[in-house]
Design a protein around this motif. Sequence first.
Motif, mmCIF file in Angstrom:
data_model
loop_
_atom_site.group_PDB
_atom_site.id
_atom_site.type_symbol
_atom_site.label_atom_id
_atom_site.label_comp_id
_atom_site.label_asym_id
_atom_site.label_seq_id
_atom_site.Cartn_x
_atom_site.Cartn_y
_atom_site.Cartn_z
ATOM 1 N N GLU A 10 5.292 13.807 10.511
ATOM 2 C CA GLU A 10 5.428 13.592 9.073
ATOM 3 C C GLU A 10 4.140 12.933 8.596
ATOM 4 O O GLU A 10 3.855 11.784 8.935
ATOM 5 C CB GLU A 10 6.617 12.693 8.761
ATOM 6 C CG GLU A 10 6.769 12.404 7.286
ATOM 7 C CD GLU A 10 7.895 11.443 6.968
ATOM 8 O OE1 GLU A 10 8.077 11.144 5.785
ATOM 9 O OE2 GLU A 10 8.583 10.970 7.906
ATOM 10 N N VAL A 11 3.349 13.666 7.853
ATOM 11 C CA VAL A 11 2.069 13.157 7.360
ATOM 12 C C VAL A 11 2.340 12.139 6.256
ATOM 13 O O VAL A 11 3.080 12.415 5.314
ATOM 14 C CB VAL A 11 1.181 14.302 6.833
ATOM 15 C CG1 VAL A 11 -0.107 13.757 6.237
ATOM 16 C CG2 VAL A 11 0.895 15.302 7.946
ATOM 17 N N ALA A 16 -6.391 10.580 6.010
ATOM 18 C CA ALA A 16 -6.504 10.131 7.403
ATOM 19 C C ALA A 16 -6.084 11.246 8.357
ATOM 20 O O ALA A 16 -6.694 11.437 9.410
ATOM 21 C CB ALA A 16 -5.664 8.879 7.624
ATOM 22 N N TYR A 17 -5.050 11.998 7.987
ATOM 23 C CA TYR A 17 -4.590 13.091 8.838
ATOM 24 C C TYR A 17 -5.669 14.166 8.963
ATOM 25 O O TYR A 17 -5.893 14.715 10.044
ATOM 26 C CB TYR A 17 -3.284 13.682 8.300
ATOM 27 C CG TYR A 17 -2.601 14.598 9.280
ATOM 28 C CD1 TYR A 17 -2.050 14.108 10.465
ATOM 29 C CD2 TYR A 17 -2.510 15.960 9.043
ATOM 30 C CE1 TYR A 17 -1.426 14.951 11.374
ATOM 31 C CE2 TYR A 17 -1.886 16.809 9.935
ATOM 32 C CZ TYR A 17 -1.346 16.299 11.102
ATOM 33 O OH TYR A 17 -0.730 17.134 12.003
ATOM 34 N N SER A 18 -6.367 14.453 7.875
ATOM 35 C CA SER A 18 -7.458 15.421 7.915
ATOM 36 C C SER A 18 -8.559 14.966 8.873
ATOM 37 O O SER A 18 -9.110 15.780 9.628
ATOM 38 C CB SER A 18 -8.041 15.632 6.517
ATOM 39 O OG SER A 18 -7.095 16.252 5.684
ATOM 40 N N GLN A 19 -8.855 13.680 8.863
ATOM 41 C CA GLN A 19 -9.849 13.132 9.794
ATOM 42 C C GLN A 19 -9.376 13.297 11.236
ATOM 43 O O GLN A 19 -10.150 13.664 12.124
ATOM 44 C CB GLN A 19 -10.104 11.657 9.502
ATOM 45 C CG GLN A 19 -10.788 11.388 8.190
ATOM 46 C CD GLN A 19 -10.858 9.892 7.901
ATOM 47 O OE1 GLN A 19 -10.801 9.062 8.794
ATOM 48 N NE2 GLN A 19 -10.977 9.558 6.613
ATOM 49 N N TRP A 49 17.916 19.086 12.760
ATOM 50 C CA TRP A 49 16.511 18.769 12.995
ATOM 51 C C TRP A 49 15.667 19.531 11.977
ATOM 52 O O TRP A 49 15.725 20.764 11.891
ATOM 53 C CB TRP A 49 16.105 19.158 14.410
ATOM 54 C CG TRP A 49 14.680 18.854 14.760
ATOM 55 C CD1 TRP A 49 13.924 17.800 14.335
ATOM 56 C CD2 TRP A 49 13.833 19.611 15.625
ATOM 57 N NE1 TRP A 49 12.666 17.841 14.886
ATOM 58 C CE2 TRP A 49 12.583 18.952 15.687
ATOM 59 C CE3 TRP A 49 14.005 20.771 16.362
ATOM 60 C CZ2 TRP A 49 11.523 19.412 16.450
ATOM 61 C CZ3 TRP A 49 12.947 21.235 17.131
ATOM 62 C CH2 TRP A 49 11.715 20.554 17.170
ATOM 63 N N VAL A 50 14.888 18.789 11.170
ATOM 64 C CA VAL A 50 14.044 19.402 10.150
ATOM 65 C C VAL A 50 12.620 18.861 10.312
ATOM 66 O O VAL A 50 12.226 17.906 9.637
ATOM 67 C CB VAL A 50 14.583 19.119 8.727
ATOM 68 C CG1 VAL A 50 13.743 19.853 7.689
ATOM 69 C CG2 VAL A 50 16.046 19.496 8.609
ATOM 70 N N PRO A 51 11.848 19.442 11.206
ATOM 71 C CA PRO A 51 10.464 18.973 11.383
ATOM 72 C C PRO A 51 9.659 19.155 10.105
ATOM 73 O O PRO A 51 9.798 20.161 9.413
ATOM 74 C CB PRO A 51 9.916 19.873 12.494
ATOM 75 C CG PRO A 51 11.088 20.538 13.100
ATOM 76 C CD PRO A 51 12.164 20.561 12.071
ATOM 77 N N LYS A 52 8.818 18.193 9.808
ATOM 78 C CA LYS A 52 7.917 18.297 8.659
ATOM 79 C C LYS A 52 6.722 19.174 9.002
ATOM 80 O O LYS A 52 6.280 19.992 8.215
ATOM 81 C CB LYS A 52 7.417 16.913 8.229
ATOM 82 C CG LYS A 52 8.506 15.948 7.863
ATOM 83 C CD LYS A 52 9.108 16.300 6.532
ATOM 84 C CE LYS A 52 10.082 15.204 6.138
ATOM 85 N NZ LYS A 52 10.815 15.524 4.953
ATOM 86 N N ALA A 84 -2.158 7.875 9.794
ATOM 87 C CA ALA A 84 -2.049 9.175 9.140
ATOM 88 C C ALA A 84 -0.644 9.744 9.127
ATOM 89 O O ALA A 84 -0.267 10.444 8.189
ATOM 90 C CB ALA A 84 -2.980 10.169 9.831
ATOM 91 N N ALA A 85 0.148 9.454 10.172
ATOM 92 C CA ALA A 85 1.416 10.165 10.317
ATOM 93 C C ALA A 85 2.408 9.399 11.179
ATOM 94 O O ALA A 85 2.030 8.536 11.971
ATOM 95 C CB ALA A 85 1.158 11.528 10.943
#
Length: 95
Positions: A10-11, A16-19, A49-52, A84-85
């Motif tokens: 989950e972002v 930060a996640y892009s980095q 279960w619902v992954p982002k 980030a996540a």
Amino acid sequence: MKGYVIVDTEVIDQEAYSQFLERIPGIVEGQGGRFIVRTSDVEPVEGGWVPKRLVIMEFDSLEAARNFVTSDEYTSHDDLRHRAARARIVVVEGA
């Protein structure tokens, strides 16, 4: 048998996640792994279960998959990844 690292992410900070994403592919490849799945397009079917965002990486063995998630190259980015996540990560052996 192959080893797999499965990540449900989950972002929470897209910048930060892009980095983080810029750095990880080279580490995965350097550890002998490859991406099988990288998507936010998931279709929940049963069980709640619902992954982002779902990521599946394949390695030559279970040991190689374990070595990846504990490697200095990967864990040196833990601060950025945690900023980030939120992630759930499992390592499994393939059939």
